[in-house]
Design an enzyme around this catalytic site. Structure first.
Site, PDB file in Angstrom:
ATOM      1  N   LYS A 117    -110.852 -10.855  41.686  1.00  8.54           N
ATOM      2  CA  LYS A 117    -110.286 -12.200  41.540  1.00  8.54           C
ATOM      3  C   LYS A 117    -110.494 -12.741  40.128  1.00  8.54           C
ATOM      4  O   LYS A 117    -109.636 -13.444  39.596  1.00  8.54           O
ATOM      5  CB  LYS A 117    -110.891 -13.159  42.568  1.00  8.54           C
ATOM      6  CG  LYS A 117    -110.376 -12.869  43.966  1.00  8.54           C
ATOM      7  CD  LYS A 117    -110.609 -14.002  44.932  1.00  8.54           C
ATOM      8  CE  LYS A 117    -110.002 -13.657  46.279  1.00  8.54           C
ATOM      9  NZ  LYS A 117    -110.462 -14.524  47.363  1.00  8.54           N
ATOM     10  N   LYS A 199    -103.929  -3.096  48.803  1.00 14.60           N
ATOM     11  CA  LYS A 199    -103.995  -3.869  50.048  1.00 14.60           C
ATOM     12  C   LYS A 199    -102.816  -4.840  50.153  1.00 14.60           C
ATOM     13  O   LYS A 199    -102.412  -5.423  49.143  1.00 14.60           O
ATOM     14  CB  LYS A 199    -105.318  -4.655  49.987  1.00 14.60           C
ATOM     15  CG  LYS A 199    -105.687  -5.398  51.213  1.00 14.60           C
ATOM     16  CD  LYS A 199    -107.014  -6.116  51.000  1.00 14.60           C
ATOM     17  CE  LYS A 199    -106.839  -7.411  50.238  1.00 14.60           C
ATOM     18  NZ  LYS A 199    -107.988  -8.325  50.292  1.00 14.60           N
ATOM     19  N   LYS A 202    -101.596 -11.849  50.431  1.00 14.71           N
ATOM     20  CA  LYS A 202    -100.819 -13.087  50.467  1.00 14.71           C
ATOM     21  C   LYS A 202    -100.143 -13.377  49.151  1.00 14.71           C
ATOM     22  O   LYS A 202     -99.087 -13.958  49.092  1.00 14.71           O
ATOM     23  CB  LYS A 202    -101.787 -14.261  50.685  1.00 14.71           C
ATOM     24  CG  LYS A 202    -102.090 -14.579  52.098  1.00 14.71           C
ATOM     25  CD  LYS A 202    -103.114 -15.713  52.134  1.00 14.71           C
ATOM     26  CE  LYS A 202    -103.614 -15.904  53.535  1.00 14.71           C
ATOM     27  NZ  LYS A 202    -104.750 -16.805  53.608  1.00 14.71           N
TER      28      LYS A 202
HETATM   29  P1  TYM Z   1    -109.186 -13.643  54.038  1.00 14.69           P
HETATM   30  O1  TYM Z   1    -108.690 -15.038  54.247  1.00 14.69           O
HETATM   31  O2  TYM Z   1    -108.875 -12.973  52.737  1.00 14.69           O
HETATM   32  O3  TYM Z   1    -108.662 -12.717  55.169  1.00 14.69           O
HETATM   33  C1  TYM Z   1    -108.818 -13.070  56.527  1.00 14.69           C
HETATM   34  C2  TYM Z   1    -109.042 -11.822  57.360  1.00 14.69           C
HETATM   35  O4  TYM Z   1    -107.930 -10.929  57.228  1.00 14.69           O
HETATM   36  C3  TYM Z   1    -108.410  -9.637  56.874  1.00 14.69           C
HETATM   37  N1  TYM Z   1    -107.411  -9.001  55.986  1.00 14.69           N
HETATM   38  C4  TYM Z   1    -106.886  -7.785  56.188  1.00 14.69           C
HETATM   39  N2  TYM Z   1    -107.091  -6.883  57.153  1.00 14.69           N
HETATM   40  C5  TYM Z   1    -106.370  -5.730  57.089  1.00 14.69           C
HETATM   41  N3  TYM Z   1    -105.478  -5.457  56.102  1.00 14.69           N
HETATM   42  C6  TYM Z   1    -105.243  -6.347  55.107  1.00 14.69           C
HETATM   43  N4  TYM Z   1    -104.344  -6.071  54.165  1.00 14.69           N
HETATM   44  C7  TYM Z   1    -105.969  -7.577  55.126  1.00 14.69           C
HETATM   45  N5  TYM Z   1    -105.971  -8.671  54.329  1.00 14.69           N
HETATM   46  C8  TYM Z   1    -106.880  -9.535  54.864  1.00 14.69           C
HETATM   47  C9  TYM Z   1    -109.717  -9.877  56.144  1.00 14.69           C
HETATM   48  O5  TYM Z   1    -110.551  -8.744  56.179  1.00 14.69           O
HETATM   49  C10 TYM Z   1    -110.279 -11.037  56.937  1.00 14.69           C
HETATM   50  O6  TYM Z   1    -110.953 -10.586  58.095  1.00 14.69           O
HETATM   51  N6  TYM Z   1    -113.950 -14.383  52.886  1.00 14.69           N
HETATM   52  C11 TYM Z   1    -112.999 -14.335  53.997  1.00 14.69           C
HETATM   53  C12 TYM Z   1    -112.932 -15.607  54.816  1.00 14.69           C
HETATM   54  C13 TYM Z   1    -114.240 -16.059  55.341  1.00 14.69           C
HETATM   55  C14 TYM Z   1    -114.956 -15.500  56.432  1.00 14.69           C
HETATM   56  C15 TYM Z   1    -116.132 -16.274  56.570  1.00 14.69           C
HETATM   57  C16 TYM Z   1    -114.696 -14.425  57.287  1.00 14.69           C
HETATM   58  C17 TYM Z   1    -114.973 -17.104  54.861  1.00 14.69           C
HETATM   59  N7  TYM Z   1    -116.104 -17.220  55.611  1.00 14.69           N
HETATM   60  C18 TYM Z   1    -117.079 -15.985  57.552  1.00 14.69           C
HETATM   61  C19 TYM Z   1    -115.653 -14.144  58.276  1.00 14.69           C
HETATM   62  C20 TYM Z   1    -116.808 -14.914  58.393  1.00 14.69           C
HETATM   63  C21 TYM Z   1    -111.637 -14.074  53.413  1.00 14.69           C
HETATM   64  O7  TYM Z   1    -111.349 -14.379  52.295  1.00 14.69           O
HETATM   65  O8  TYM Z   1    -110.747 -13.592  54.306  1.00 14.69           O
END
Ligand code: TYM
Length: 337
Positions: A117, A199, A202
């Site tokens: 990032k 990957k 978004k």
């Molecule tokens: P975030 O918002 O980037 O993504 C949310 C969830 O989606 C999964 N994910 C994917 N899984 C498979 N293939 C992909 N291409 C893909 N892109 C995203 C991510 O693994 C995630 O499970 N830091 C976290 C948010 C967060 C969080 C937490 C999660 C904040 N606090 C506490 C669990 C527990 C994040 O940025 O996810």
């Protein structure tokens, strides 16, 4: 644990619209676990995390509410699953600060997501982006979480969360439950349709690279039709030499429940065109009911409002309990009531 139940905790950043990666890697697994009464379940709309990137306030507010509605539309019943806004529970930021003081810069320097990032947003490498994993650890630890269902890209964040919790427990006794990641068998890492070595994300600049959960049928079919494959014509899984087709096999498997071998057999002797169409149709069929429910929910403001109110209170209660325990352990002065 809460009572005799294990705690399940997860969340997503409240930025933009969810992708098929978010759905197959995380949300779908949450829904599958959402009727399992062995667990107490919490799902956050992680709006504080979203502030690490500059947001347009009006758009951000709308996106966060829409994310709440998407969780529900995907099948998480807000009466059985505590879906809440991270920013409505001040204990997250408070525990985040305390845990900052138990995390080493050397550990944070190793975080690959920070490096990615920071490279992408070189003009805004803020301290929040750097300490992001600590806030995430606070999210998880506040609820005495046992299991965290996430995609593979969050594994490193889960590891640092465990390290912080173990360090804290070593000093102060058993304050935190040590959580484990739950990574689904299929769909844990969905790749870009245009650059299958990367990957699905978004924020991809190429609109054809990402399927969004609110894409209509034609858009879904068109994006799969244009998905990058290879110069062969055999539907066969080989992530090294055929990353595009392998990604489509994984997507198809995650949506239909078919194994890689079953998919290979189903499309033996058929071309990539037939296969891409089948994947597109399977995905579109899966998204249709979710989209319909989503439209109903966004039109019903008072229902979502009542869920927010109810669940914010529940989250505040459980998070507050852990925070008070931590404050006491580290020696902060007790309040006079
Ligand atoms: P975030 O918002 O980037 O993504 C949310 C969830 O989606 C999964 N994910 C994917 N899984 C498979 N293939 C992909 N291409 C893909 N892109 C995203 C991510 O693994 C995630 O499970 N830091 C976290 C948010 C967060 C969080 C937490 C999660 C904040 N606090 C506490 C669990 C527990 C994040 O940025 O996810």
């Amino acid at each position: 644990m809460i009572g005799d139940k294990k705690v399940l905790y997860s969340g997503m950043q409240a930025t933009g619209t969810l992708t098929l990666g978010n759905y197959l890697g995380a949300l779908k697994n949450w829904v599958e676990l959402s009727d399992d009464d062995a667990y107490e379940r919490f799902y956050g709309v992680m709006d504080l995390h979203s502030l690490t990137l500059r947001q347009n306030p009006a758009e951000f507010r709308k996106n966060a509410r829409n994310l709440y509605a998407l969780y529900v539309a995907a099948g998480l019943d807000p009466e059985k699953n505590c879906i809440y806004f991270q920013s409505h529970v001040s204990a997250h930021a408070e525990l985040g600060w305390i845990l900052d003081c138990f995390t080493y810069m050397g550990e944070l320097n190793r975080m690959t997501q920070f490096k990615d990032k920071a490279a992408k947003h070189a003009d805004n490498i803020n301290a929040g982006l750097y300490t992001y994993p600590v806030l995430m650890a606070a999210d998880i630890l506040l609820y005495q979480t046992d299991v965290v269902p996430v995609g593979i890209d969050q594994r490193q964040h889960l590891e640092i969360c465990r390290d912080i919790a173990l360090r804290f427990n070593n000093i102060y006794g058993d304050v935190f439950t040590i959580p484990e990641a739950y990574i689904g068998k299929a769909g844990a890492k969905i790749m870009s349709l245009q650059e299958p070595e990367r990957k699905m994300s978004k924020s991809d600049e190429n609109a054809n690279a990402t399927i969004y959960l609110l894409d209509d049928v034609d858009t879904v079919l068109r994006k799969f039709k244009r998905a990058v494959t290879d110069s062969e014509s055999e539907v066969r899984y080989d992530a090294q030499t055929k990353p595009g087709i392998s990604n489509l096999i994984d997507i198809y498997g995650a949506v239909t429940g078919k194994t890689r071998e079953e998919t290979e057999r189903e499309f033996a002797g058929k071309g990539y065109g037939d296969f891409k169409l089948a994947v597109g149709e399977a995905v579109a069929a899966r998204l249709r009911p979710l989209q319909k429910r989503y439209q109903e929910l966004v039109a019903d403001k008072s229902y979502i409002d009542s869920c927010i109110k109810e669940n914010d209170g529940k989250a505040q209660y459980f998070a507050g309990k852990t925070l008070r325990k931590v404050q006491k352990k580290v020696g902060l002065t007790e309040r006079i009531r």
